[in-house]
Design a protein around this motif. Sequence first.
Motif, mmCIF file in Angstrom:
data_model
loop_
_atom_site.group_PDB
_atom_site.id
_atom_site.type_symbol
_atom_site.label_atom_id
_atom_site.label_comp_id
_atom_site.label_asym_id
_atom_site.label_seq_id
_atom_site.Cartn_x
_atom_site.Cartn_y
_atom_site.Cartn_z
ATOM 1 N N ASP A 175 3.688 7.077 -0.256
ATOM 2 C CA ASP A 175 4.066 7.569 1.076
ATOM 3 C C ASP A 175 4.693 6.443 1.898
ATOM 4 O OD1 ASP A 175 4.421 8.790 3.493
ATOM 5 O OD2 ASP A 175 2.290 9.085 3.935
ATOM 6 N N LYS A 210 0.836 -1.214 0.000
ATOM 7 C CA LYS A 210 0.000 0.000 0.000
ATOM 8 C C LYS A 210 0.862 1.253 0.000
ATOM 9 C CE LYS A 210 -4.131 -1.628 2.300
ATOM 10 N NZ LYS A 210 -4.497 -1.951 3.675
ATOM 11 N N SER A 253 2.637 1.879 -3.355
ATOM 12 C CA SER A 253 1.748 2.337 -4.435
ATOM 13 C C SER A 253 1.169 3.722 -4.152
ATOM 14 C CB SER A 253 0.662 1.307 -4.764
ATOM 15 O OG SER A 253 0.309 0.566 -3.653
ATOM 16 N N SER A 254 1.012 4.056 -2.882
ATOM 17 C CA SER A 254 0.479 5.395 -2.585
ATOM 18 C C SER A 254 1.582 6.458 -2.616
ATOM 19 C CB SER A 254 -0.200 5.416 -1.215
ATOM 20 O OG SER A 254 0.785 5.417 -0.204
#
Lengths: 393, 56
Positions: A314, A308, A311-312
């Motif tokens: 951050d 996650k 892909s984000s």
Amino acid sequence: MSIKCDLVVVGAGPGGSMAAKTAAAAGLDVIMLEKRQEIGDPVRCAEGVGRRALCEMVKPDPRWIASEVKGAKIYAPDGTSIVMSEDKSGSEVGYVLERKVFDRALAMDAARAGAKVMVKTRALWLLRRDGVLSGVSAMHMGEPLQIEAPLIVGADGVESKVGRWAGIDTVLKPKDIHCCAQFLVQDKSINDEYCEFFFGNSKAPGGYVWAFPKGEKLANVGIGVQGSKSGSGMPIRLLKEFMKSRFPDGKVVEMVTGGDPSSGVIESATADGVILVGDAARQTDPITGGGILNAMKAGIIAGEVAAKAVSSGDVSKAGLKGYEDRWRADIGRHIARSYEYKEFFVKLTDDDLNQLIGSLKNEDISKMDLRGMLRVLFRLNPKLLWELRHLVI
Amino acid sequence: MLTVNRYKCCYCGACVGACPTAALELVETWLEVSLECKECGICTKICPVGALEVKA
């Protein structure tokens, strides 16, 4: 040479492999580094795991199950023993694994999920660009290798450096490491059905001696001594003494040693661009010393959170908060409780241990879990266990 | 000086985890001691087999 990926996993033990497998399955481009030339060898572990918890994470395979045990047999310093049944005695009995095969199987699962595995490849330091983590500098077969990646999972075991490089204090104080030695023993008097635990301050100061059966009269016979109570070479010396008294004719066909973190929950298992997993995050259970299942659980969480976060875009400490929240709510809670038990346990005299274990002699504990047994212990020994009352009630 | 008895060392890395100055590093079967070593002696107590010694 320089290569690029989404995630570097440092260390191919159970924690690293589960993280690599989970992240790769979620679509990340993963490289897992193992500094040894052979994954899983030499073993540093008594190899006991809870059957149920393990089977929730991987499909059991007879190639890496050395034996299945019925339960635990606990010996007081005076020789009194009690028996606990398999699914109730906590998570540390059930299967005794063949870690050499198990660790490789998990690494191969990670490879099948798409992760690249590089053996004989050692992480040297973390790369930074403009102060931001940008990868790992490594050595592969004696040649320098730069791997650019936004996120690193440090699953580099008791001797972890990834956390230290990222500014996380993972130094183990002598009272928070158990110094272990283990023989693989062949002897006709080995109990093939139960994992045995032997307590006593002269046998294993601040720890215990174990005998975990591996089938056909073979067992891992080992010792863990609290570091602050140990001294140069004490574990191996005491283990030899134990062998003389318990298995005088036992044949030692293998010898391993290790340090087992027993420091409880660490303040932070993440930093900007870094997640620590397993022994590297000191996620071992401080009272049993068991770490395989915790490392695997943490590895799965780390893999999911990594996917996650990458892909984000951050991967900051704040962006990795999901990992901290989830591991603390699950295994962290148990580790914190076990740490309190450990801090209490290491103060007990042999008389205390005799009293506690002896008090269960006439109780039916066969259907109790650890917590239920503690309640009984507390009822029978309120004065001795007064300090632990908040954990029992 | 910290000395490693390489005939005894079982290369388990317990000492590395307990070293307060990160002066130790385990490379396969080889324990490296860096200049960061302050000869505090913690590792000599931690070593399960007694392979480490601080010598004057």
